[in-house]
Design a protein around this motif. Structure first.
Motif, mmCIF file in Angstrom:
data_model
loop_
_atom_site.group_PDB
_atom_site.id
_atom_site.type_symbol
_atom_site.label_atom_id
_atom_site.label_comp_id
_atom_site.label_asym_id
_atom_site.label_seq_id
_atom_site.Cartn_x
_atom_site.Cartn_y
_atom_site.Cartn_z
ATOM 1 N N MET A 113 -36.145 11.198 58.906
ATOM 2 C CA MET A 113 -35.975 10.479 57.646
ATOM 3 C C MET A 113 -36.531 9.071 57.752
ATOM 4 S SD MET A 113 -32.079 11.575 56.563
ATOM 5 C CE MET A 113 -32.199 10.844 54.930
ATOM 6 N N ARG A 114 -37.118 8.604 56.662
ATOM 7 C CA ARG A 114 -37.555 7.211 56.612
ATOM 8 C C ARG A 114 -36.353 6.323 56.313
ATOM 9 N NH1 ARG A 114 -43.031 6.392 56.443
ATOM 10 N NH2 ARG A 114 -44.359 8.179 55.929
ATOM 11 N N ASN A 115 -36.507 5.042 56.595
ATOM 12 C CA ASN A 115 -35.412 4.091 56.400
ATOM 13 C C ASN A 115 -35.733 3.129 55.269
ATOM 14 O OD1 ASN A 115 -33.759 4.961 58.670
ATOM 15 N ND2 ASN A 115 -35.391 4.163 59.950
ATOM 16 N N ILE A 116 -34.795 2.988 54.354
ATOM 17 C CA ILE A 116 -34.950 2.069 53.233
ATOM 18 C C ILE A 116 -33.948 0.932 53.368
ATOM 19 C CG2 ILE A 116 -33.409 3.485 51.781
ATOM 20 C CD1 ILE A 116 -36.372 1.508 50.405
ATOM 21 N N GLY A 117 -34.409 -0.292 53.262
ATOM 22 C CA GLY A 117 -33.517 -1.444 53.235
ATOM 23 C C GLY A 117 -33.179 -1.774 51.793
ATOM 24 N N ILE A 118 -31.902 -1.827 51.468
ATOM 25 C CA ILE A 118 -31.463 -2.188 50.107
ATOM 26 C C ILE A 118 -30.991 -3.633 50.166
ATOM 27 C CG2 ILE A 118 -29.971 -1.605 48.164
ATOM 28 C CD1 ILE A 118 -31.750 0.708 48.945
ATOM 29 N N TYR A 119 -31.725 -4.533 49.528
ATOM 30 C CA TYR A 119 -31.322 -5.940 49.574
ATOM 31 C C TYR A 119 -30.552 -6.318 48.312
ATOM 32 C CZ TYR A 119 -31.101 -10.935 49.914
ATOM 33 O OH TYR A 119 -30.611 -12.221 49.986
ATOM 34 N N ARG A 120 -29.368 -6.863 48.509
ATOM 35 C CA ARG A 120 -28.571 -7.462 47.427
ATOM 36 C C ARG A 120 -27.885 -8.675 48.023
ATOM 37 N NH1 ARG A 120 -27.907 -9.670 43.419
ATOM 38 N NH2 ARG A 120 -26.477 -9.162 41.705
ATOM 39 N N ARG A 121 -28.073 -9.811 47.419
ATOM 40 C CA ARG A 121 -27.573 -11.058 48.000
ATOM 41 C C ARG A 121 -26.065 -11.006 48.222
ATOM 42 N NH1 ARG A 121 -25.591 -16.025 46.534
ATOM 43 N NH2 ARG A 121 -25.397 -15.357 44.381
ATOM 44 N N VAL A 122 -25.315 -10.576 47.199
ATOM 45 C CA VAL A 122 -23.866 -10.411 47.318
ATOM 46 C C VAL A 122 -23.535 -8.977 46.939
ATOM 47 C CG1 VAL A 122 -21.606 -11.176 46.516
ATOM 48 C CG2 VAL A 122 -23.462 -12.835 46.729
ATOM 49 N N PHE A 123 -22.788 -8.287 47.803
ATOM 50 C CA PHE A 123 -22.491 -6.884 47.567
ATOM 51 C C PHE A 123 -21.150 -6.543 48.242
ATOM 52 C CE2 PHE A 123 -22.848 -2.324 48.447
ATOM 53 C CZ PHE A 123 -23.286 -1.863 47.217
ATOM 54 N N PRO A 124 -20.355 -5.615 47.654
ATOM 55 C CA PRO A 124 -20.541 -4.945 46.359
ATOM 56 C C PRO A 124 -19.795 -5.679 45.251
ATOM 57 C CG PRO A 124 -18.809 -3.862 47.608
ATOM 58 C CD PRO A 124 -19.275 -5.016 48.459
ATOM 59 N N LEU A 125 -20.329 -5.641 44.046
ATOM 60 C CA LEU A 125 -19.677 -6.203 42.869
ATOM 61 C C LEU A 125 -19.210 -5.055 41.973
ATOM 62 C CD1 LEU A 125 -22.237 -9.034 42.008
ATOM 63 C CD2 LEU A 125 -20.078 -9.260 43.254
ATOM 64 N N LYS A 126 -18.046 -5.204 41.353
ATOM 65 C CA LYS A 126 -17.503 -4.132 40.512
ATOM 66 C C LYS A 126 -18.443 -3.762 39.376
ATOM 67 C CE LYS A 126 -12.514 -4.599 41.314
ATOM 68 N NZ LYS A 126 -11.194 -4.872 40.706
ATOM 69 N N SER A 127 -19.157 -4.755 38.862
ATOM 70 C CA SER A 127 -20.043 -4.502 37.730
ATOM 71 C C SER A 127 -21.347 -3.830 38.146
ATOM 72 C CB SER A 127 -20.370 -5.814 37.012
ATOM 73 O OG SER A 127 -21.019 -6.726 37.895
ATOM 74 N N GLU A 128 -21.536 -3.619 39.455
ATOM 75 C CA GLU A 128 -22.791 -3.036 39.942
ATOM 76 C C GLU A 128 -22.544 -1.769 40.756
ATOM 77 O OE1 GLU A 128 -24.868 -6.137 42.012
ATOM 78 O OE2 GLU A 128 -24.821 -7.477 40.281
ATOM 79 N N ALA A 129 -21.591 -0.969 40.324
ATOM 80 C CA ALA A 129 -21.287 0.279 41.041
ATOM 81 C C ALA A 129 -22.489 1.208 41.072
ATOM 82 C CB ALA A 129 -20.099 0.972 40.388
ATOM 83 N N PHE A 130 -23.419 1.025 40.123
ATOM 84 C CA PHE A 130 -24.591 1.897 40.061
ATOM 85 C C PHE A 130 -25.451 1.797 41.315
ATOM 86 C CE2 PHE A 130 -25.661 -2.148 38.042
ATOM 87 C CZ PHE A 130 -26.845 -2.487 38.671
ATOM 88 N N ILE A 131 -25.439 0.640 41.992
ATOM 89 C CA ILE A 131 -26.232 0.505 43.216
ATOM 90 C C ILE A 131 -25.673 1.422 44.298
ATOM 91 C CG2 ILE A 131 -26.996 -1.078 45.032
ATOM 92 C CD1 ILE A 131 -26.949 -3.329 43.006
ATOM 93 N N LYS A 132 -24.357 1.430 44.433
ATOM 94 C CA LYS A 132 -23.704 2.317 45.401
ATOM 95 C C LYS A 132 -23.954 3.772 45.050
ATOM 96 C CE LYS A 132 -19.098 3.619 47.093
ATOM 97 N NZ LYS A 132 -17.637 3.373 46.966
ATOM 98 N N GLU A 133 -23.818 4.118 43.754
ATOM 99 C CA GLU A 133 -24.011 5.499 43.326
ATOM 100 C C GLU A 133 -25.435 5.962 43.628
ATOM 101 O OE1 GLU A 133 -21.825 7.606 41.137
ATOM 102 O OE2 GLU A 133 -20.286 6.337 42.027
ATOM 103 N N GLN A 134 -26.399 5.130 43.313
ATOM 104 C CA GLN A 134 -27.793 5.476 43.539
ATOM 105 C C GLN A 134 -28.062 5.685 45.027
ATOM 106 O OE1 GLN A 134 -31.180 2.486 43.143
ATOM 107 N NE2 GLN A 134 -31.471 3.637 41.252
ATOM 108 N N THR A 135 -27.532 4.776 45.847
ATOM 109 C CA THR A 135 -27.767 4.848 47.281
ATOM 110 C C THR A 135 -27.121 6.081 47.897
ATOM 111 O OG1 THR A 135 -27.844 2.424 47.353
ATOM 112 C CG2 THR A 135 -27.594 3.570 49.449
ATOM 113 N N GLN A 136 -25.929 6.423 47.452
ATOM 114 C CA GLN A 136 -25.224 7.597 47.987
ATOM 115 C C GLN A 136 -25.978 8.884 47.726
ATOM 116 O OE1 GLN A 136 -21.355 7.082 46.118
ATOM 117 N NE2 GLN A 136 -20.413 6.566 48.078
ATOM 118 N N ASN A 137 -26.828 8.907 46.719
ATOM 119 C CA ASN A 137 -27.531 10.124 46.357
ATOM 120 C C ASN A 137 -28.929 10.230 46.957
ATOM 121 O OD1 ASN A 137 -26.251 12.093 44.113
ATOM 122 N ND2 ASN A 137 -25.356 10.040 43.982
#
Length: 372
Positions: free
Chosen positions: A1-25
């Protein structure tokens, strides 16, 4: 598998659950979260400056300098093929890391980061925004791609002279297995989920609810969210004489929001353009509500018409038109069968166009094109 770095300055925020959902999939890419500040433990491999920075020195220094040398662990032990940053300002910081690693990077623009005027961003007085303003032209040149979360955001990127050949319009998906129809609650209510900011138009929704509250005396309005306008919105509810009918729940977990959606009669969000130009990209919460089989009443704002078909999956009205909004709420409250039909059509649309699994496969195809 290739490796992807997900950059977010501050994580996790309640209003940005979509980032976690996207990454989990992700199925073909192994994620590593790269963060300046990690607020809580997360179920992903991660590198965060805050983990050994109790006084915040390294976090503040990276905010000021963007020096990649602060992320020593990233360069000493990690093999990353591509960095994906969420939000424009974060893209500038990811750019410095990607250059040091000699790998490509891409940036997803979500809304405020491309719609707020740069003068208004400057006036906010945050160094994070200064970095975007100072380095935006460099970002346009060096990023491998820019993801626009709606056609509306794509148009905004083009207006600000982002390279057309680098812009990819890609919708963020919704987990249609998790967000699915459930049993309606015994008590009738309209649900609104949104932070207390100008662009969410919650004041417009409160005024609209005031127009229908007397006719539908058994219906309440439940609002989930918090923000700078919280005190003002509470005062408005009191002035309208509806402090007992409008329930402000504050910030809630993703699971709590899901349960509230399943029991709601209508989901309403009166999004509007803020005085500083701030607009939505495409509020994911609308697609979550549709996935739960709930009719949506919203506005002809930003990318919302891309997700809500007026008259079929819900209703759309002009921004700030609380009387028109009230009329559409009344139509559905007075005709539950219509609401059920709209909710069914809304779920069908989300499953076809915004399903998380399908959209994440498309995202991985974008990654493939950049690392090939």
């Amino acid at each position: 598998m290739r490796n992807i770095g997900i950059y977010r300055r501050v994580f996790p925020l309640k209003s940005e659950a979509f980032i976690k959902e996207q990454t989990q999939n992700l199925s073909r890419y192994q994620p590593t979260f790269i963060a300046n500040t990690l607020l809580t433990e997360i179920p992903f491999h991660n590198i965060a400056l805050s983990q050994s920075d109790f006084l915040g020195f390294k976090q503040n220094l990276f905010l000021l300098t963007r020096s990649p040398h602060l992320f020593k662990k990233l360069f000493n032990s990690e093999v990353i093929d591509l960095i994906h940053a969420h939000f424009g300002p974060d893209g500038v910081y990811a750019m410095a890391l990607a250059e040091k690693l000699k790998i490509p990077f891409l940036v997803t623009f979500h809304g405020y980061d491309i719609t707020i005027s740069r003068k208004a961003l400057w006036r906010k007085g945050k160094f994070l925004y200064y970095q975007l303003i100072f380095h935006e032209e460099e970002l346009k040149r060096k990023a491998a791609a820019f993801i626009a979360v709606s056609q509306f955001i794509q148009d905004k990127l083009l207006e600000k002279k982002y390279p057309e050949e680098k812009i990819i319009q890609h919708y963020i998906g919704v987990d249609t297995t998790k967000f699915s129809p459930g049993k309606k609650a015994a008590e009738r209510y309209i649900l609104c989920v949104g932070r207390h900011t100008h662009k969410k138009g919650i004041d417009t929704l409160l005024r609209a609810f005031a127009q229908v509250a007397r006719k539908h005396s058994d219906v309440n309005l439940i609002q989930v969210g918090t923000g700078a306008l919280t005190e003002e919105l509470h005062a408005l509810a009191k002035a309208l004489g509806l402090e007992q009918r409008i329930l402000f729940l504050g910030a809630q977990t993703h699971e709590k929001v899901l349960n509230l959606m399943r029991g709601a009669e209508i989901f309403a969000l009166a999004s509007q353009t803020a005085p500083n130009g701030d607009c939505e990209g495409l509020p994911i919460v609308l697609n979550e509500a549709s996935a739960c089989g709930i009719p949506v009443v919203s506005t002809k704002h930003s990318g919302i018409p891309e997700a809500i078909i007026d008259g079929e999956t819900g209703f759309l009205v002009s921004e700030r038109d609380y009387m028109a909004l009230a009329d559409k709420l009344d139509i559905i409250l007075s005709n539950p069968d219509l609401g059920t039909k709209m909710g069914r059509q809304g779920r069908k649309l989300v499953c076809e166009k915004f399903d998380l699994h399908k959209q994440t496969l498309k995202l991985e195809a974008i990654y493939d094109s950049l690392v090939a």
